[in-house]
Enzyme design. Structure first.
Site: not given
Length: 497
Positions: A114, A176, A327, A336, A373, A460
């Site tokens: 990010s 972010t 966000e 995660h 992102d 990710h």
């Protein structure tokens, strides 16, 4: 002249009326498809200049997450709709008229984080993984020459006299949101604590909490979590330098308002032009599934307040607009943990927030961009029948297709070990996670999804993410683009060069 006109008419041929579509099947699907086309044909050309820009980031909201969340939202609606099969449902950004695919790699990483990705759309510069708003070749020594660091859109906006806001469900010093205002060579330098060792502090780089408080021109509104990074250890915080940055912020902005809970936020008058800092949790704001509304405001409420605040401040700014970053940060955190329920719930609330924004702003003067992102390694697969619980085991259609295979007595598709399969799974992630379990049924909020590889944290994904746009210069949102182009679209919309 007459001969030329006659020749042009001959070459163009006779004017022929468009033939009626002759198809034996004109069912509801056909009608809905035609209605969707008509809606697109009626899209008007908007002005080329924006007064305001709102960038909305669903952290970790890859394409698979969007699809799964769309079905989840249809099956478990929160706005009074009757539950439906889900596939035909639309999330708020699905109705936006401009779409692109965005390449997310960092300058040194095939699969990004990010920090590097948020830097790209805040500065127009791609950089390394874990780095916030530094050039790809700049190290900690660059803190001594801040004028040589990439400038953020927020810094430019403040220099133009525009309003400025941040809304997030994460720590406000997390990667972010920090990319809106901060510059650090290591995203973990959020506060003066053990994540920012004393040896590294010799570089002279201020921690991100300090950078937020010292941001030139300040913020009209900054709302999120992460209060511990602003307070001394032993006094509700983690700072080892003894500083109370909340007090420092109040000293810098004598008329400012600090709030730490939902009650405090709701007591504020949005027409009051004083800046507002809201930190509603020592760490991240709680997941939507766990949040207590009387303690922590949800993302739609935070966005409503920030928008009203920035809009009310327009007169004080001489009619100048604002830049607001919103966000939905905890989609990423649930992924995660490989916890599909919380990831879908966070995405659902992010969609509700986008809907709130789109109905509130004037899209002839406000550019709204919605993106992620980066992605995650979530998969949606296995031939479930239409309307199958997106969080459940796979129950195939009655017959046909490629779904023929072994079934359990309940009708669930089995893998080659005889285990029922879920529609959602992950390529990697923790086999064990505090508070979550693989032993629960897959539609339980605490279920830990199946994954291929066991890792401490699900990772990710590296595939492209979507970008949706509405408002002035949203027509530039098209095709396949580099992530840093998002910055340049915002700059173009604002009429800067």
């Amino acid at each position: 002249m007459m001969r030329a006109l006659l020749l042009a008419a001959v070459l163009a041929g006779p004017v022929v009326a468009a033939p009626a579509l002759d198809t034996p099947v004109k069912d509801q699907w056909w009608a809905d498809g035609r209605a969707a086309l008509e809606a697109r044909l009626k899209v008007v050309n908007r002005p080329k200049r924006a007064k305001n820009v709102i960038l909305m980031v669903g952290d970790g909201m890859g394409i698979a997450t969007i699809t799964a969340a769309r079905i989840f939202d249809g099956q478990r609606p929160i706005d009074g709709r009757a539950p439906a099969s889900g596939e035909e449902n639309s999330l708020a950004w699905d109705r936006m008229t401009n779409t692109a695919l965005v390449k997310t790699y960092n300058s040194n990483a095939q699969v990004p984080d990010s920090a590097g990705t948020a830097s790209a759309f805040n500065t127009g510069v791609k950089t390394r993984i874990g780095v916030i708003n530094f050039g790809a070749d700049q190290g900690p020594e660059a803190c001594k020459t801040p004028e040589k660091l990439p400038r953020t859109l927020a810094e430019m906006a403040r220099a133009q006299g525009m309003g400025l806001g941040i809304v997030t469900t994460t720590r406000i010093t997390h990667a972010t949101p920090a990319a809106v205002y901060g510059h650090v060579p290591n995203r973990n330098w959020e506060g003066a604590d053990r994540a920012y060792p004393a040896a590294d502090r010799a570089s002279g780089c201020a921690d991100l909490a300090t950078q937020l408080v010292r941001f030139k021109g300040g913020f009209d509104v900054a709302l999120g979590g992460g209060g511990a990074r602003f307070l001394p250890a032993g006094k509700g915080g983690t700072r080892d330098d003894g500083r109370n940055l909340i007090d420092e912020w109040l000293q810098a902005w004598p008329g400012g308002r600090f709030v730490a809970d939902a009650k405090g936020l709701r007591a504020l008058a949005v027409a009051d032009v004083a800046p507002v800092l809201g930190l509603f949790n020592a760490d991240h704001i709680s997941f939507e599934a766990d949040r207590k509304d009387e303690v922590e405001p949800g993302l739609p409420e935070l966005a409503r307040f920030a928008l009203a605040k920035l809009q009310a401040g327009a007169k004080q700014r001489g009619g100048k607009g604002y830049y607001l970053m919103i966000e939905g940060g905890r989609i990423d955190h649930a992924h995660h943990a490989s916890n599909p329920y919380r990831a879908m719930k966070e995405a659902q609330m992010f969609s509700a927030t986008v809907a709130e924004v789109l109905k509130t702003v004037n899209l002839d003067e406000t550019l709204v961009l919605v993106t992620a992102d980066h992605s995650h390694v979530l998969t949606i697969a296995g031939y479930p029948q239409r309307g199958n619980d997106i969080l459940g085991y796979i129950k195939p259609p009655a017959a046909g297709g490629e779904s023929d295979g072994a079934l359990s007595k309940e009708g669930y598709a089995l893998d080659d070990r005889g285990q029922p399969m879920t529609t959602l799974s992950y390529a990697n992630g923790p086999f064990l996670s505090r508070g979550l379990s693989r032993m629960l049924p897959p539609n339980d909020p605490n279920y830990l999804a199946i994954k291929t590889y066991g890792t401490d944290s699900e990772s990710h994904g590296g595939e492209d993410v979507a970008l949706f746009g509405e408002g002035p210069r949203a027509d530039l949102v098209r095709g396949v683009m580099e992530q840093n182009l998002i910055f340049h679209i915002m700059v173009e919309a604002l009429g800067w060069r």
